[in-house]
Motif scaffolding. Sequence first.
Motif, short mmCIF file in Angstrom:
data_model
loop_
_atom_site.label_atom_id
_atom_site.label_comp_id
_atom_site.label_asym_id
_atom_site.label_seq_id
_atom_site.Cartn_x
_atom_site.Cartn_y
_atom_site.Cartn_z
N SER A 179 0.85 -1.19 0.00
CA SER A 179 0.00 0.00 0.00
C SER A 179 0.89 1.24 0.00
O SER A 179 2.10 1.15 0.23
CB SER A 179 -0.91 0.00 1.24
OG SER A 179 -0.12 0.16 2.41
N GLN A 180 0.24 2.37 -0.23
CA GLN A 180 1.00 3.63 -0.21
C GLN A 180 1.53 3.92 1.19
O GLN A 180 2.60 4.51 1.34
CB GLN A 180 0.10 4.79 -0.68
CG GLN A 180 -0.35 4.70 -2.13
CD GLN A 180 0.79 5.01 -3.11
OE1 GLN A 180 1.96 5.01 -2.76
NE2 GLN A 180 0.42 5.24 -4.37
N SER A 181 0.79 3.52 2.21
CA SER A 181 1.29 3.78 3.57
C SER A 181 2.55 2.96 3.85
O SER A 181 3.44 3.40 4.58
CB SER A 181 0.21 3.47 4.60
OG SER A 181 -0.17 2.11 4.49
N VAL A 183 4.72 2.30 1.57
CA VAL A 183 5.76 3.07 0.87
C VAL A 183 6.27 4.19 1.78
O VAL A 183 7.48 4.42 1.91
CB VAL A 183 5.22 3.65 -0.45
CG1 VAL A 183 6.25 4.58 -1.09
CG2 VAL A 183 4.85 2.54 -1.42
N SER A 204 5.64 7.02 -6.79
CA SER A 204 4.94 5.88 -6.19
C SER A 204 3.56 5.86 -6.80
O SER A 204 2.74 6.76 -6.56
CB SER A 204 4.87 6.05 -4.66
OG SER A 204 4.12 4.99 -4.11
N LYS A 206 0.20 3.35 -8.41
CA LYS A 206 -0.44 2.06 -8.68
C LYS A 206 -0.61 1.89 -10.18
O LYS A 206 -0.41 2.83 -10.95
CB LYS A 206 -1.79 2.00 -7.98
CG LYS A 206 -1.68 1.89 -6.47
CD LYS A 206 -3.02 1.59 -5.85
CE LYS A 206 -2.87 1.39 -4.35
NZ LYS A 206 -4.15 1.06 -3.71
N PRO A 227 1.32 -0.54 -5.29
CA PRO A 227 1.98 0.66 -5.78
C PRO A 227 3.47 0.39 -6.04
O PRO A 227 4.14 -0.28 -5.24
CB PRO A 227 1.80 1.67 -4.65
CG PRO A 227 1.47 0.88 -3.46
CD PRO A 227 0.86 -0.41 -3.91
N PHE A 229 7.12 1.96 -6.55
CA PHE A 229 7.79 3.20 -6.14
C PHE A 229 9.26 3.18 -6.57
O PHE A 229 9.85 2.12 -6.80
CB PHE A 229 7.68 3.41 -4.63
CG PHE A 229 8.48 2.44 -3.82
CD1 PHE A 229 7.96 1.22 -3.43
CD2 PHE A 229 9.79 2.74 -3.44
CE1 PHE A 229 8.70 0.31 -2.69
CE2 PHE A 229 10.54 1.85 -2.70
CZ PHE A 229 9.99 0.63 -2.33
#
Lengths: 280, 271
Positions: A179-181, A183, A204, A206, A227, A229
């Motif tokens: 997930s982005q979190s 990242v 970053s 998706k 995602p 990155f």
Amino acid sequence: MKAVNLIPSEQRSEGGLATRSGGAAYAVLVLIGGAAVMAALYGSASHTVESRRGEVAAIEAHTREVQQQASRLSPYTSFIQLREQRVQAVAELVGSRFDWPAAMGELSRVLPSDVALTSVNGAIATSATSTLGSGKAPASGASASSGSSAASGASAAAVSSATPPGAVPTFTIAGCATSQSVVAATLVRLRLIAGVKSVELQSSAKSGSSGGGGASAGAGGCSASDPVFTAQVAFEPLPAAPTLVETPTSGSGGTKTSAGGTDASAGSTASASATTGAAR
Amino acid sequence: MTGRDRLVIMGIVVLAVLAGAWIAVVSPERKQAASLEGQVASAQQALAGAESQAADARSAQARYVEAYKSIVSLGKAVPPQDEVPSLIYELDQASNQRSIEFNSISSGNSAGAGGGGAAAAAPASAASVFTSMPFTFVFKGSFFGLAHLLSQIDGFADATPAPGSAGSTATASDISGVDVSGRLLTIQSVDLTVEGAASSPARLHAPVGGTGTSGSQSELKATITATAYVLPASQGLTAGATPTGPAGATASPSATASSSPAAPAVIRVTP
């Protein structure tokens, strides 16, 4: 009773020799005394001159003898200097290296478990190659009379390092996270690597987003929904290498080469070792 | 002229005679003695300097055997010629020990394998410095295998921490010498990519605490740019020296007699 002077009155005024000579006797006495003192002083000075001359001659002769002995052994001195310069040059090259294994080990330890990397590109950015060990040339007099090839070789003290002090190691990391979190957490964790100066996220995104990281979703085992990155990790510039100094080794008659470290010369190896120790 | 006048004149004459004697005879001699004192002092200084030089030279003579060993050992890290075969052999041995495949070696960094931002190769240096030899190596193996390989390559020529400063602090940079077991290499860039990334699901995953997925065992391709060094062409390995003495020196029995065979070597060589 009244005292009576029995000396005839015409002889009374003449007095002694001094009186009769009109003081010339005193003058002669003073002159003789002064001459004696002068002679003593002259003799003393003359004796000093002679002894000093002899002393100077003896010292100069001894000096010539010692100089000849040193001159005979000067090839050994030149060779030792050549050896010290080579050891120092190699030590400086070793000390100026970036500790890649430690950095890779740290990278593996700080990454969250739900992050996968597709590529790691580590490079040491430098615009120019600096020269280490300059100014370490031996005193010219030390080998002036040797005539040995070691003396000519002694001029090669300097060495060009491919990773000079001031060069900045950077890691460009591409990968994916769940997930982005994650990242975001990865970026924070990357900063935990000791010696890291900055961590910059380049992209970053998706799948379907306009990420510029160059890694497409699905590549390298990442699922399409993860995602992808790209981040750049910049380390502190490489410090100056330590300078070697000679320290005597007890009981052997030899010497042991060691480095006199300075605060600015905390080599990359030492820095990375501390980093590793902290991480572990 | 009264008697008193005569006395005064005689006194002046006596003093003048004594002063003349002082100026003409005694004073120059005393000045010469003083100047000779200075000459003695400067001669003693020159003697002290010469004795210091001679002591250094005798010390150098006593350390010659050890220094010769050291300089020959250093030739393993920085040889007088390119010695590419021995470099290949060392890398092959190291990669075999780490179960890494040594794929290729190429001279120079022309492949651009270092990727973006890769350091420029050190230019061929002048005769007065070590000559740089850039190489590009390609290895294949696991992440940790490659990390260990890099550690082993660094260990070919490594600094020995000085006692009491063995990396305990970030500023502990004292080293007591150099351990030489192979060629000195300065790594400029390391490019790790998953082998066959487009088609294979293998991931480059460095697990925390070794509990991660099998990604750490994924086959990676590591492209490494590094620089080796050689001695300038004007120098030989030992600059003309032989085990018995340096070039230009007459053989002296004390050269070997005064050296302790147990003297600690600065360079330790691990065959």
